[in-house]
Motif scaffolding. Sequence first.
Motif, short mmCIF file in Angstrom:
data_model
loop_
_atom_site.label_atom_id
_atom_site.label_comp_id
_atom_site.label_asym_id
_atom_site.label_seq_id
_atom_site.Cartn_x
_atom_site.Cartn_y
_atom_site.Cartn_z
N THR A 161 0.83 -1.21 0.00
CA THR A 161 0.00 0.00 0.00
C THR A 161 0.86 1.25 0.00
OG1 THR A 161 -1.73 -1.18 1.20
CG2 THR A 161 -1.83 1.22 1.21
N ILE A 210 1.35 4.30 -3.03
CA ILE A 210 1.17 5.72 -2.77
C ILE A 210 2.36 6.53 -3.28
CG2 ILE A 210 0.95 7.46 -0.95
CD1 ILE A 210 -0.61 5.40 0.68
N LEU A 257 6.21 4.97 4.41
CA LEU A 257 6.06 6.11 3.50
C LEU A 257 7.14 7.16 3.75
CD1 LEU A 257 2.19 6.71 3.34
CD2 LEU A 257 3.72 6.22 1.43
#
Length: 584
Positions: free
Chosen positions: A174, A178, A213
Amino acid sequence: LTLSLVVGTTIFATLIAALASASQYGALEIASNAVRESQQRLEQLRTNRGELNRTIRMLDLTTARLERANAELYRARRLAEEAQRFKDELAARISHELRTPLNLILGFSETIAFSPEAYGERLPASYRRDVLDIHRVGRHMLSLLEDILDLARLQAGRLGLYIEEVDLCQVIETAVEIVRPLIASKHLALGVQLADSAVIAAVDQARIRQVVLNLLSNAARFTSRGGVTVRLDASDDEAVISVQDTGPGIAPESLGRAFEEFRQVDGSPRRPHDGAGLGLAISKDLVELHGGRMWVESQVGVGSTFYFSLPLSDSARISHLTAPTSPGAGSHVPPAVLALNTQHYDLASLLRRHLRHYQVIPLTSWGRAAKHARQGDVRALIVAGPLPENATPLGMPILSCSFSQLDAPTALPDGVARLEKPLSLEAVKQTLGDVDPPARRVLIVSEYAEIGRVLTRMVSALLGPSAEIAQALDLATALERYETTRPDVIFVDLDTTQEEIGACTIDLLLEHRDAPHHGAIVAMAWGAEGGPLRGGPLTLSSDQGLSLSDYMRTIEAILDVTYPVATDAPAASAAPGRPTERPG
């Protein structure tokens, strides 16, 4: 013969007299020596007594200095606690004051740029580019603000974690999706090396995704050629996630500053990469809250690799409770407490921050408490919230505690939806799409006229010009327009300074709406950041009960915290004498 006898007698008498005289002289010498030794010992005793008096005076002086130092430390601790509370409250207030205008900036700029039909005409291309820049910078400011708030919550030990068992492979995938557009825009290669099977860990999925991230975004920003590779390696007890880049690398003397707050390896104002230097510091703290660790390896001109580890099983979390087989330094094993959380906040994170002399083992159910109670030196079970109704005896003390928060998110009644700020077209669109039948009449209740305006623009862009939109700035107007317009959906702003607005409005609307007209109610609020935590009722129980001495020591410890010794001069010396640590 007579002469010989006289001479012999004389000689004998002389010898006797000589011997007697020698004995007297010997006795006198012995007595003289004894007197000298007594005088020497008396002098030594006087000297020793003087040294003892000087030592006592030095000890008294040292004791007085220690008491003054302890009193100063005690006062400094109290001041630090007050400063921390002030910082918590200031962060909460400032966050509200800053996020409210940011909500307007982001809402209006997004609507102008992506739904210009709400204004009746399209903007010139140059205007739209400027508005997009405003929206981009606004998002960056919001991201920076959230980082600062995260850091403040981490330092205060009140960052809640939502622990659940997730597949780390999916979390990484995920995060990769992104950040993939950013990496592709710089024409960098992206490598993903994951395990063949699922790697299950009990973590906060959103926070671990945030860590990945941060690492991927940093790698993309600092890499101009080559690529970025994310890798997952798992063993029985631990998973290690790494992000490798081919950027400029970090000099050895700068590696120690990589995880410092508000610090960057290149701290010059002309550095080519933006950022506040908070991402790595926050990521490291988040990983440590999960019981893991983070480190970096780097070579100038080759690139950097950031690693972080996460425990995978309960046995990994409590393996460090087993004492080492070899004695020596480091053989001390702190006792442990079990933490069972039934409230919104992550109890284990709070306890790890504040119980420095205990290890904290998080639990997900009461059934696991009995299992872990038999492993290692476990002292107590701490439960956030009420005890389960069918709780089985554990054979250890149980502490039931609760927490409150001044700015905690309001618990919404059943059937009331939540719309989190900052408002976005996509979120409002999804909210309106959940309304059945489709909404045509909308009521917006907020004491801030600007919030009503930006939401009006968004709803107009989504529902078209035929939508009927009303706005109310107070409770009386809201109820009046609810009766006259019979809206299909009512947006209620929970961030308010008026007691009768917000949650009270929702309660009254629920009472006023009738069965034939069942308008949907949507509460608008920021996420669950909230303000400083406050402790609630605390209950201590035990299957075997507590001895009288332990019971009284517990009462004394609670009194020491609740009613601390005054820090004025007469009582200053009493503060250091208070017990600072209790054996479990």
